[in-house]
Design a protein around this motif. Structure first.
Motif, short mmCIF file in Angstrom:
data_model
loop_
_atom_site.label_atom_id
_atom_site.label_comp_id
_atom_site.label_asym_id
_atom_site.label_seq_id
_atom_site.Cartn_x
_atom_site.Cartn_y
_atom_site.Cartn_z
N GLY A 251 1.24 -4.31 11.02
CA GLY A 251 0.32 -4.12 12.15
C GLY A 251 0.79 -2.92 12.96
O GLY A 251 1.66 -2.17 12.51
N GLN A 252 0.22 -2.74 14.13
CA GLN A 252 0.59 -1.57 14.95
C GLN A 252 1.86 -1.78 15.77
O GLN A 252 2.29 -2.92 16.01
N GLY A 253 2.46 -0.66 16.16
CA GLY A 253 3.62 -0.70 17.05
C GLY A 253 3.03 -0.33 18.41
O GLY A 253 2.27 -1.10 18.98
N ILE A 254 3.32 0.90 18.89
CA ILE A 254 2.74 1.32 20.17
C ILE A 254 1.37 1.96 20.01
O ILE A 254 0.76 2.38 21.00
N ALA A 255 0.88 2.04 18.78
CA ALA A 255 -0.46 2.60 18.55
C ALA A 255 -1.47 1.53 18.94
O ALA A 255 -2.19 0.97 18.11
N ASN B 277 -4.93 -0.27 8.72
CA ASN B 277 -6.11 0.30 9.36
C ASN B 277 -5.79 0.72 10.79
O ASN B 277 -4.82 0.25 11.38
N ARG B 278 -6.59 1.58 11.33
CA ARG B 278 -6.40 2.07 12.69
C ARG B 278 -6.96 1.07 13.70
O ARG B 278 -7.97 0.41 13.44
N LEU B 279 -6.27 0.93 14.79
CA LEU B 279 -6.76 0.04 15.84
C LEU B 279 -7.30 0.92 16.97
O LEU B 279 -8.43 0.74 17.41
N SER B 280 -6.48 1.86 17.42
CA SER B 280 -6.92 2.76 18.48
C SER B 280 -6.31 4.13 18.25
O SER B 280 -5.39 4.30 17.45
N ILE C 100 1.11 7.97 13.60
CA ILE C 100 0.60 8.93 12.62
C ILE C 100 -0.22 8.22 11.56
O ILE C 100 -0.10 7.01 11.36
N ALA C 101 -1.06 9.00 10.90
CA ALA C 101 -1.84 8.50 9.78
C ALA C 101 -1.03 9.10 8.63
O ALA C 101 -0.82 10.31 8.61
N LEU C 102 -0.53 8.29 7.74
CA LEU C 102 0.29 8.76 6.62
C LEU C 102 -0.31 8.47 5.25
O LEU C 102 -0.63 7.34 4.92
N ARG C 103 -0.47 9.52 4.46
CA ARG C 103 -1.00 9.37 3.09
C ARG C 103 0.20 8.94 2.24
O ARG C 103 0.92 9.78 1.69
N SER C 104 0.40 7.63 2.17
CA SER C 104 1.55 7.11 1.42
C SER C 104 1.40 7.28 -0.09
O SER C 104 2.38 7.22 -0.83
N LYS C 105 0.17 7.49 -0.53
CA LYS C 105 -0.09 7.66 -1.97
C LYS C 105 -1.37 8.46 -2.15
O LYS C 105 -2.35 8.26 -1.43
N LYS C 106 -1.36 9.34 -3.15
CA LYS C 106 -2.54 10.16 -3.41
C LYS C 106 -3.76 9.31 -3.76
O LYS C 106 -3.64 8.27 -4.41
N ASN C 107 -4.90 9.75 -3.30
CA ASN C 107 -6.17 9.06 -3.55
C ASN C 107 -6.27 7.67 -2.91
O ASN C 107 -7.12 6.88 -3.31
N CYS C 108 -5.39 7.41 -1.97
CA CYS C 108 -5.44 6.13 -1.27
C CYS C 108 -5.64 6.40 0.21
O CYS C 108 -5.24 7.45 0.72
N LYS C 109 -6.26 5.47 0.92
CA LYS C 109 -6.46 5.62 2.35
C LYS C 109 -5.07 5.68 3.01
O LYS C 109 -4.13 5.08 2.53
N PHE D 195 -1.10 3.53 8.89
CA PHE D 195 -0.85 3.97 10.26
C PHE D 195 0.51 3.49 10.74
O PHE D 195 0.73 2.29 10.90
N VAL D 196 1.39 4.46 10.94
CA VAL D 196 2.76 4.16 11.34
C VAL D 196 3.03 4.48 12.81
O VAL D 196 2.60 5.54 13.31
N SER D 197 3.70 3.59 13.48
CA SER D 197 4.06 3.83 14.88
C SER D 197 5.32 3.03 15.21
O SER D 197 5.54 1.96 14.65
N PRO D 198 6.16 3.58 16.11
CA PRO D 198 7.37 2.85 16.46
C PRO D 198 7.00 1.57 17.20
O PRO D 198 5.98 1.52 17.90
N GLY D 199 7.83 0.55 17.01
CA GLY D 199 7.57 -0.70 17.70
C GLY D 199 8.43 -0.81 18.94
O GLY D 199 7.93 -0.81 20.06
#
Length: 233
Positions: free
Chosen positions: A110-114, A139-142, A167-176, A179-183
């Motif tokens: 889930g999200q951290g501070i995002a 998925n993005r929340l905000s 950040i939005a991170l492309r962890s793998k090619k051709n995949c959505k 969303f990574v954020s510090p907790g």
DNA sequence: GCGACAG
DNA sequence: ATCTTGTCGC
């Protein structure tokens, strides 16, 4: 406010709790070596209030499984975007307390501070356990962002107004992207570095990917039939 | 007022 | 989130 009483809160009261807690969030560099990392997730079926929580521990950066703990709980708090922690945190804490060894950092699904109030699931969990935590959401929340290019590890900043919240991170090619954020108690740069280190060929980083498989197994083992249709007779 | 909206 | 079968793309 004890997590055990979360299910009795009204959404307005839950938001008030978040506003109070946000004053204690610490986004700073974790200057302690990371030897153990944990991944947490929840599994349930939409027809019941039972929630299955689980945490899997790994060596870092090898990512070899070295432990796990699970807990079965019940919650009547509904899923409300922005208030996910009030549904999942109680059971996650039960699993956390069963852990014989506590990890140096936790990755939550889930999200951290995002988050609108900088209080996503990972941040909330980190505050209650006083453990460094990172949010890795599917998925993005905000926040606003531009689509990362279609290359492994391509990334773009997630903004709320002019503030970078993840950040939005492309962890793998051709995949959505994920969303990574510090907790809590880790920096933005460390969060990104740690999650990248945990990507092993799948879109989802190993900690949460394996925690997801684990809690699903726990749910099935417990006898949950999921979406089984009722017979007409 | 109308959309968006972690799991 | 969970369920579910096939199907499209790399």
């Amino acid at each position: 406010m004890l997590p055990a009483d979360y299910e009795h809160l009204t959404p307005a009261q839950a938001i008030a709790v978040h506003e109070q807690m946000r004053n204690n969030v610490m986004i700073e560099t974790l200057d302690k070596p990371i030897n153990i990392i944990g991944g947490a997730d929840i599994s349930f079926n939409k027809y019941e209030e039972t929630v299955y929580a689980g945490i899997v521990l790994f060596t870092y950066p090898e990512l070899k499984v070295i432990g796990q703990a699970s807990a079965i709980g019940r919650t009547s708090f509904p899923y409300i975007p922005g208030l996910l922690a009030f549904r999942e945190v109680p059971a996650l804490l039960d699993a956390w307390n069963k852990l014989e060894t506590k990890p140096d950092v936790m990755v939550l699904d889930g999200q951290g501070i995002a988050h609108e109030h900088r209080m996503g699931l990972a941040t909330h969990f980190g505050l209650l356990t006083d453990a460094p935590s990172i949010g890795s959401a599917k998925n993005r929340l905000s926040g606003r962002y531009t689509e990362p290019t279609n290359e492994p590890f391509a990334q773009s900043l997630l903004y709320d107004r002019d503030e970078v919240i993840g950040i939005a991170l492309r962890s793998k090619k051709n995949c959505k992207p994920i969303f990574v954020s510090p907790g809590h108690k880790v920096s933005m740069a460390q969060s990104i570095d740690i999650i990248k280190t945990c990507i092993r060929g799948y879109r989802i980083p190993e900690p949460t990917r394996q925690a997801h498989n684990f809690v699903n197994q726990v749910r099935i083992s417990h006898g949950d039939k999921g979406n089984e249709q009722l017979s007409m007779f």
